[in-house]
Design an enzyme around this catalytic site. Structure first.
Site, PDB file in Angstrom:
ATOM      1  N   GLU A   1      -2.276  12.563   1.068  1.00 46.79           N
ATOM      2  CA  GLU A   1      -3.384  13.464   1.532  1.00 46.79           C
ATOM      3  C   GLU A   1      -4.076  14.447   2.343  1.00 46.79           C
ATOM      4  OE1 GLU A   1      -2.124   9.761   4.441  1.00 46.79           O
ATOM      5  OE2 GLU A   1      -3.148   9.217   3.185  1.00 46.79           O
TER       6      GLU A   1
ATOM      7  N   THR B   1      -3.169   7.971   9.348  1.00 56.60           N
ATOM      8  CA  THR B   1      -4.076   7.575   7.819  1.00 56.60           C
ATOM      9  C   THR B   1      -4.386   6.733   7.352  1.00 56.60           C
ATOM     10  OG1 THR B   1      -2.402   8.278   5.644  1.00 56.60           O
ATOM     11  CG2 THR B   1      -2.731  10.408   7.874  1.00 56.60           C
TER      12      THR B   1
ATOM     13  N   HIS C   1       0.658  -1.002   0.046  1.00 60.21           N
ATOM     14  CA  HIS C   1      -0.136   0.142   0.236  1.00 60.21           C
ATOM     15  C   HIS C   1       0.516   1.410  -0.220  1.00 60.21           C
ATOM     16  CE1 HIS C   1       0.098  -0.461   4.293  1.00 60.21           C
ATOM     17  NE2 HIS C   1       0.130  -2.248   4.173  1.00 60.21           N
TER      18      HIS C   1
ATOM     19  N   HIS D   1       5.633  11.300   3.849  1.00 57.65           N
ATOM     20  CA  HIS D   1       5.589  11.353   5.456  1.00 57.65           C
ATOM     21  C   HIS D   1       6.532  11.120   6.694  1.00 57.65           C
ATOM     22  CE1 HIS D   1       1.019  10.831   5.332  1.00 57.65           C
ATOM     23  NE2 HIS D   1       1.163  12.525   4.340  1.00 57.65           N
TER      24      HIS D   1
ATOM     25  N   HIS E   1       3.098   8.752  -0.372  1.00 60.84           N
ATOM     26  CA  HIS E   1       1.346   8.546  -0.961  1.00 60.84           C
ATOM     27  C   HIS E   1       1.442   9.530  -2.024  1.00 60.84           C
ATOM     28  CE1 HIS E   1       0.058   7.427   2.764  1.00 60.84           C
ATOM     29  NE2 HIS E   1       0.625   7.928   3.422  1.00 60.84           N
TER      30      HIS E   1
ATOM     31  N   HIS F   1       7.826   6.800   3.943  1.00 59.10           N
ATOM     32  CA  HIS F   1       6.885   6.605   2.363  1.00 59.10           C
ATOM     33  C   HIS F   1       6.434   7.197   2.438  1.00 59.10           C
ATOM     34  CE1 HIS F   1       4.085   6.937   6.634  1.00 59.10           C
ATOM     35  NE2 HIS F   1       2.907   7.017   5.032  1.00 59.10           N
TER      36      HIS F   1
END
Ligand SMILES: NS(=O)(=O)c1ccc(NCc2ccco2)cc1
Ligand SMILES: [Zn+2]
Length: 265
Positions: free
Chosen positions: A108, A207, A67, A121, A98, A96
């Site tokens: 996000e 999140t 993910h 993040h 997103h 990591h």
């Protein structure tokens, strides 16, 4: 229940089944950072610059967990965070990303409804608490500021030489569950803007499941530039179901009674 993810079947709208706090929580993340009007971020002149001490990591694992892609140094790393809204010192755990399917989505947090193509993040845990002595314990501690996550927006522009060692490695962790030991040293400090003075900060959560409400969020105003090729490299990473990860971002959550502070006017 299939493990959580970002597809129709297991995405953010389904997470409440295993994780009721997704719908009942009052300090969920991410949020839309509104800069004007009633519920907007309020300037707080007491907010100091964020201080990071990130000696180059010499030993780390780079992992595709299905993910996101995550850079995790060995436990011995001494990287620390303090300053800003924090009253304690925090230890670096991992970073990591997103990202989205195209340049108009992927972050996000949003700023007045605007999404950036990606968000980085940097995850830390409070290393001075008497109640826990590891990241995992911190997540489970119910301490409202057990964790501090620094969020940086990514925008498309010039190639980011400091992030190149990471984006060049994405093809090596294409398959979900794959990981590589990071070759050589990585200088995370070089990725960040020099001055960490302008940011939004608020109390929120992880999140992704377990969505624990234990995070002091610090989201920086100034985006980090990466090239189109570097963005494309993220979109080629697989999710473990034979499909690329092309939208591992949770939509914004209700602010409820929270306020957002800004360190800048
Ligand atoms: N996107 S994020 O920065 O809020 C974030 C950061 C860290 C985890 N960790 C999830 C976890 C592992 C063990 C217990 O919990 C999940 C989400
Ligand atoms: Zn994240």
């Amino acid at each position: 229940m299939a493990p959580w993810g970002y597809s129709k079947e297991n995405g953010p709208a389904t997470w409440h089944k295993d994780c009721p706090i997704a719908n009942t929580g009052v300090r969920q993340s991410p949020i839309d950072l509104i800069t004007t009007g009633q519920t907007c971020a309020k300037y707080d002149s007491n907010l100091k610059p964020v201080i990071v001490s990130y000696p180059a990591f010499s030993e780390a694992t780079f992992l595709n967990n299905g993910h996101s892609v995550q850079f995790q140094p060995s436990a011995g790393n001494l990287s620390e965070l303090s300053g800003g809204p924090l009253t304690k010192k925090y230890k670096f755990e991992q970073f990591h990303f997103h990202w989205g399917n195209n340049d108009s989505e992927g972050s996000e947090h949003r700023v007045n409804g605007k999404m950036y193509p990606a968000e980085l993040h940097l995850v830390h845990w409070n290393s001075e608490s008497p109640n826990f002595s590891s990241f995992q314990e911190a997540v489970g501690s119910n301490d409202p500021h057990a964790l501090c996550v620094l969020g940086f927006f990514l925008k498309v522009g010039a190639e980011n030489a400091s992030l190149k060692p990471i984006t060049d490695l994405l093809s090596k962790v294409k398959n979900a569950g794959s990981s590589v030991s990071f070759p050589g040293k990585f200088d995370l400090k070089a990725v960040l803007p020099e001055t960490l003075t302008d940011y939004y900060t608020y109390d929120g959560s992880l999140t992704t499941p377990p969505l624990a409400e234990c995070v002091k969020w610090i989201v920086f105003k100034e985006p980090i530039e990466v090239s189109t090729a570097q963005m494309e490299a993220f979109r080629a990473v697989d999710d473990g179901h034979g499909k690329p990860i092309t939208g591992n971002y949770r939509p914004p959550c209700p602010l409820h009674t929270r306020t957002v502070a800004a360190s800048f006017k």
